[in-house]
Design a protein around this motif. Structure first.
Motif, short mmCIF file in Angstrom:
data_model
loop_
_atom_site.label_atom_id
_atom_site.label_comp_id
_atom_site.label_asym_id
_atom_site.label_seq_id
_atom_site.Cartn_x
_atom_site.Cartn_y
_atom_site.Cartn_z
N VAL A 26 0.70 -1.34 -0.16
CA VAL A 26 0.06 0.01 0.20
C VAL A 26 0.78 1.37 0.13
O VAL A 26 2.03 1.11 0.97
N THR A 27 0.41 1.83 -1.10
CA THR A 27 1.32 3.65 -1.05
C THR A 27 -0.10 4.61 -0.86
O THR A 27 -0.95 4.81 -1.33
N ILE A 28 0.82 5.57 -0.35
CA ILE A 28 -0.63 6.39 0.12
C ILE A 28 0.34 8.08 -0.13
O ILE A 28 1.68 8.36 0.41
N ILE A 29 -0.40 8.37 -0.97
CA ILE A 29 0.04 9.74 -1.47
C ILE A 29 -0.63 11.25 -0.74
O ILE A 29 -2.05 10.97 -0.34
N PRO A 36 -5.79 12.00 1.40
CA PRO A 36 -4.49 10.94 1.19
C PRO A 36 -5.41 9.62 -0.42
O PRO A 36 -6.56 10.05 -0.43
N HIS A 37 -4.01 9.84 -0.87
CA HIS A 37 -4.65 8.89 -2.10
C HIS A 37 -4.08 7.69 -2.07
O HIS A 37 -2.67 7.88 -1.89
N ILE A 38 -5.06 6.35 -2.13
CA ILE A 38 -4.03 4.90 -1.77
C ILE A 38 -4.33 4.04 -2.61
O ILE A 38 -5.27 3.86 -3.33
N TYR A 39 -3.19 3.76 -2.79
CA TYR A 39 -2.86 3.21 -4.02
C TYR A 39 -2.72 1.33 -3.06
O TYR A 39 -1.58 1.68 -2.59
N GLY A 40 -3.15 0.44 -4.07
CA GLY A 40 -2.97 -1.13 -3.73
C GLY A 40 -2.99 -1.92 -4.68
O GLY A 40 -3.76 -1.49 -5.61
N LYS A 41 -2.08 -3.31 -4.19
CA LYS A 41 -2.77 -3.86 -5.57
C LYS A 41 -3.75 -4.09 -5.67
O LYS A 41 -4.07 -4.71 -6.85
N THR A 42 -5.05 -4.86 -4.16
CA THR A 42 -5.93 -5.19 -4.42
C THR A 42 -7.07 -4.34 -3.95
O THR A 42 -6.26 -3.20 -3.52
N ASP A 43 -8.48 -4.52 -4.08
CA ASP A 43 -9.43 -3.97 -2.90
C ASP A 43 -8.81 -3.73 -1.31
O ASP A 43 -9.45 -3.27 -0.93
N ASP A 45 -6.24 -3.96 -0.39
CA ASP A 45 -5.32 -3.08 0.15
C ASP A 45 -5.45 -1.71 0.51
O ASP A 45 -4.85 -0.92 1.20
N ALA A 46 -6.17 -1.24 -0.33
CA ALA A 46 -6.65 -0.04 -0.46
C ALA A 46 -7.39 -0.33 0.71
O ALA A 46 -7.83 1.38 1.89
N ALA A 47 -9.04 -1.02 0.78
CA ALA A 47 -9.54 -0.55 2.62
C ALA A 47 -9.07 -0.65 3.29
O ALA A 47 -8.76 0.37 4.37
N PHE A 48 -7.25 -1.45 3.49
CA PHE A 48 -6.84 -1.21 4.96
C PHE A 48 -5.71 -0.28 4.66
O PHE A 48 -5.89 0.87 5.95
N GLY A 49 -5.03 0.56 3.62
CA GLY A 49 -4.72 2.17 3.66
C GLY A 49 -6.22 2.62 3.96
O GLY A 49 -5.53 3.92 4.83
N MET A 50 -7.04 2.70 3.40
CA MET A 50 -7.91 3.64 3.68
C MET A 50 -8.23 3.85 5.83
O MET A 50 -8.34 4.93 5.95
N LEU A 51 -8.63 2.96 6.44
CA LEU A 51 -8.74 2.84 7.67
C LEU A 51 -8.01 3.89 8.84
O LEU A 51 -7.20 4.26 9.25
N ARG A 217 -17.71 13.98 7.52
CA ARG A 217 -17.12 12.84 6.20
C ARG A 217 -15.69 13.42 5.90
O ARG A 217 -15.02 14.13 6.49
N TYR A 218 -15.29 12.45 5.49
CA TYR A 218 -13.33 12.10 4.50
C TYR A 218 -13.55 11.64 3.67
O TYR A 218 -13.65 10.73 3.02
N GLU A 219 -12.26 12.71 2.78
CA GLU A 219 -12.01 13.14 1.45
C GLU A 219 -11.05 11.83 1.07
O GLU A 219 -9.80 11.86 2.22
N ALA A 220 -11.66 11.32 0.64
CA ALA A 220 -9.82 10.14 0.18
C ALA A 220 -10.38 9.75 -1.50
O ALA A 220 -11.13 9.90 -1.77
N HIS A 221 -9.15 8.88 -1.94
CA HIS A 221 -9.37 8.43 -3.50
C HIS A 221 -8.47 7.11 -3.47
O HIS A 221 -7.39 6.80 -2.37
N LEU A 222 -9.09 5.81 -3.45
CA LEU A 222 -9.15 4.84 -3.58
C LEU A 222 -8.78 4.70 -4.79
O LEU A 222 -9.68 4.36 -5.67
N VAL A 223 -7.43 3.95 -5.46
CA VAL A 223 -7.48 2.87 -6.70
C VAL A 223 -6.86 1.80 -5.72
O VAL A 223 -5.96 1.32 -4.88
N SER A 224 -6.81 0.76 -6.91
CA SER A 224 -5.88 -1.13 -6.84
C SER A 224 -5.95 -1.47 -8.02
O SER A 224 -6.44 -1.35 -9.07
N GLU A 225 -5.08 -2.57 -8.27
CA GLU A 225 -4.94 -3.01 -9.99
C GLU A 225 -6.42 -4.16 -9.90
O GLU A 225 -5.90 -4.85 -10.98
N GLN A 226 -7.49 -4.15 -9.48
CA GLN A 226 -8.79 -4.42 -9.40
C GLN A 226 -9.41 -4.05 -9.69
O GLN A 226 -11.16 -4.08 -10.09
N GLY A 227 -9.21 -2.76 -10.26
CA GLY A 227 -10.30 -1.98 -10.95
C GLY A 227 -10.77 -1.14 -10.31
O GLY A 227 -12.13 -0.17 -10.49
#
Length: 724
Positions: A26-29, A36-43, A45-51, A217-227
């Motif tokens: 997981v990478t948080i930018i 936070p813009h949260i990048y992970g290999k899987t969905d 991963d993104a949930a992990f980074g979000m919390l 409300r918590y602003e965030a951006h979630l990205v994974s390699e699973q779409g």
């Protein structure tokens, strides 16, 4: 407060190694606003980074929300919170969350596992962070959600207290419920390409909620390699984007009066067995159980035993005379609710979005737009089918089998609009039957319980502007959403002034007291603003009017009931000349008593100030920095809603709800969005992002919501793996 050593003991080496492996994926930018813009290999991963990111920004509230939903607030705050805890216990919030996790699809369980691990890894890597109660989070904690409390069906807080239950009641008790609904609802507007200057669909996302507590409300951006590639906002403690946008779609939700729960009046009159209740021509047996709740005292922890019961309809949550009142909600599993929301955040097309909507678990309205030029609106989602012969706004006879639900409405049977001829859609917690102008659905085609919603003053203003405006740019849509015009006063003020003229003619001795006041209001254009003295006068008049209505209507009257409608959102002032003028006299007198004069600029009164949390000891204070806000309460029709709470000890009044996260999304070949939140990303007063967006918010400005990775990297201020 729990020690770091106690926390460290809860994690095993193998578990820590698993967290570290997940964190490495997981990478948080963090951009220049701390988003936070949260990048992970899987969905997952993104949930992990979000919390993990949420905990970095506001762990206090993440824990507070979990403790409340677990029904353990009294362990922190003492006996005064036992009513809240009992409300969770009778609705079996924890047991329902465990069941939702066990029975959920594998994908949902993986997301919950990862999100809980994200919180636990944050605690592991931050031993200095105070743990007030929880040392470890379980996967099912992510699915904690209270069941309905029946407030929208006339159950009052007093009736709940007869069973020792607290909490609830917001949004359903008479006039106060209406005002809370207007500041705890939302606006959503979708424009088709034919209605925009760019030829691209536009969507306004504009939730109105409390500034503190669970609804932040918590602003965030979630990205994974699973779409997954979704940006927008989540609620603290939840791992999905609730309203937001992808590269091709955007969606928003508004609170609804579509009826997704019901209250049943149960009769226990068996001469020999008090656990039997009437049903049909006989009796059924209620489930009775006890629960022991802990609460903190100066002498240590004490315990109290509660006795609860439930019928086949649901738990008993109130008493009215000799009758027990039970409540049943359409969405029994918050797991299915969360899974639907997750699928919506990954839907790249209208067809996929509708497929997710067809799960029919949500308790809200939904607005949609996409890059292909489609716009759509659905009023409600999880709505039971009922016998329309009954008045479902009030408790119905639980002994009558005709009051049983008949399944659930299909998606296509809900009030909805897709690609209207007008080119626009709006909902401001309002009726769907005026959502698109002349092309709106016909109310006669639907049972009343599908849309109890009135046409709110906010919707009146939105329809007025959308119906007359030419094509709008993204900036033009934002200007519309910030309209300072107050249609309630535009409709009622001429009637108040006419009443005052008649009174002054009959009682000229009042002229010295009222003439300058009425002259000021007569010159007012019914637009709020920081320099406007008339706005302050109008607000003070409205406070008098609300106090009168709270005496006039009992709290058992839902805000959408026909009897109250004219008083809250009718175009004719529903009070006599003498009352209208009496409110004006009282308003001027109160302002003079408080400020020494009725001529007070609105911005001197109406302020934005951040405190730690409504649950803390920190209070609003005139001595601390704050910003003037020109907006007004949504109940008067202010599209930019800003609700304040007057403080007796303070000259000023400070915002507690209204506009929070706001975004305007343009769905062109490349999606572009601009957004703002009311305070800033972090709840840490030492953070540069504690209050950095507040000046934008208070002056109606938006910032860029970066979406594409190259833009995110260009505006990055920090990039890291969780735990670093």
């Amino acid at each position: 407060m729990l020690s770091a050593a106690a926390v460290a003991q809860s994690a095993q080496p193998a578990e820590i190694a698993a967290w570290q492996a997940r964190a490495a994926a997981v990478t948080i930018i963090r951009d220049e606003w701390g988003v936070p813009h949260i990048y992970g290999k899987t969905d997952a991963d993104a949930a992990f980074g979000m919390l993990y990111a949420q905990c970095e920004d506001n762990y206090w509230q993440v824990e507070e929300s979990a403790v409340r939903k677990l029904g353990r607030l009294a362990e922190l705050y003492g006996e005064k919170e036992l009513g809240s805890d009992a409300s969770m216990a009778v609705r079996q919030t924890a047991a329902r969350a465990r069941q939702a996790y066990r029975e959920g699809p594998a994908g949902l369980r993986q997301l919950c596992d990862a999100a809980a691990a994200g919180i636990n890894y944050y605690l592991h890597t931050h031993p200095e962070v105070p743990r007030r109660l929880l040392t470890r989070y379980e996967s099912w904690h992510l699915l904690l959600q209270p069941a309905p409390d029946g407030a929208n069906h006339g159950i009052t807080a007093a009736e709940r207290r007869r069973l020792g239950l607290g909490g609830g009641g917001a949004g359903g008790e008479g006039v106060e419920g209406w005002e809370q609904q207007q500041e705890s609802g939302s606006n959503a507007i979708a424009l088709a390409p034919s209605k925009t200057t760019t030829g691209h669909s536009l969507l306004l996302i504009n939730p109105h909620v409390g500034f503190f507590g669970d609804n932040q409300r918590y602003e965030a951006h979630l990205v994974s390699e699973q779409g997954l590639n979704a940006s927008g906002f989540a609620m603290l403690g939840q791992f999905w984007i609730w309203s937001g946008f992808t590269a091709t779609t955007a969606w928003a939700h508004t609170n609804t009066a579509a009826d997704y729960d019901d209250v049943y009046q149960e009769t226990f009159d068996h001469p020999k067995d008090s656990t039997l209740y009437c049903y049909g021509r006989g009796y059924r047996r209620a489930v009775v159980w006890t629960d022991t709740l802990a609460y903190q005292t100066p002498a240590g922890q004490q315990r109290r035993v509660y006795r609860f019961l439930r019928t086949h309809h649901g738990p008993a949550i109130a008493r009215r005379g000799a009758a027990w009142l039970t409540v049943r909600g359409a969405t029994e599993s918050f797991g299915r609710y969360a899974w639907q929301a997750w699928l919506m955040s990954k839907a790249p097309t209208l067809a996929r979005f509708k497929a997710a909507m067809n799960q029919r678990q949500l308790l809200s309205n939904t607005m949609f737009a996409d890059a292909r030029g489609n716009i759509a609106y659905w009023h409600g989602n999880a709505v039971p089918r009922r016998d329309p012969a009954f008045n479902w706004t009030q408790p119905v006879d639980g002994s009558n089998p005709r009051t049983e639900w008949r399944g659930r409405h299909s998606l296509r049977s809900l009030a909805q609009i897709v690609n209207p001829a007008s080119g626009w859609l709006q909902n401001c917690n309002s009726t769907p039957f005026q959502a698109a102008g002349p092309g709106s659905p016909e109310p006669g085609r639907y049972p009343a319980y599908l849309a109890y919603d009135p046409q709110t003053f906010r919707a009146v203003e939105a329809v007025r502007q959308l119906g007359t405006a030419g094509p709008l740019s993204p900036e033009g849509l934002w200007l519309l959403a910030c309209s300072p015009r107050l249609p309630m006063y535009a409709a009622w003020l001429p009637q108040v002034l006419a009443a005052s003229d008649r009174q002054l003619t009959r009682r000229p001795e009042l002229r010295a007291e009222l003439q300058a006041v009425t002259d000021t209001l007569r010159r007012w254009d019914c637009r709020s603003g920081v320099h406007s003295r008339a706005t302050t006068l109008a607000f003070a008049w409205g406070q008098q009017y609300s106090a009168y209505l709270n005496q006039l209507f009992p709290p058992t009257v839902p805000y959408y009931a026909p009897g109250i409608a004219a008083y809250l959102h009718g175009l004719q002032l529903p009070v006599s000349d003498s009352l209208a003028v009496a409110f004006l006299r009282s308003a001027a007198a109160e302002l003079t008593a408080r400020y020494g004069s009725p001529w007070v600029p609105w911005g001197e009164v109406n302020r934005l100030q951040r405190i730690h949390s409504s649950g803390s000891q920190e209070k609003f204070a005139d001595s601390r920095p704050s910003l003037p806000v020109g907006s007004f309460a949504g109940s008067a029709g202010s599209l930019f809603a800003f609700r304040t709470r007057p403080e007796k000890a303070q000259q000023r009044q400070y915002g507690i709800g209204g506009n929070t996260y706001v975004a305007v999304v343009e769905l062109g070949p490349r999606v572009r969005a601009r957004s703002v939140v009311n305070f800033g990303q972090s709840a840490d007063p030492a953070s540069p992002h504690y209050f950095d967006q507040a000046p934008l918010y208070a002056t109606y400005q938006l910032k860029e919501a970066w979406y594409y990775q190259q833009d995110v990297l260009s505006h990055a201020r920090r990039s890291y793996h969780p735990g670093q």
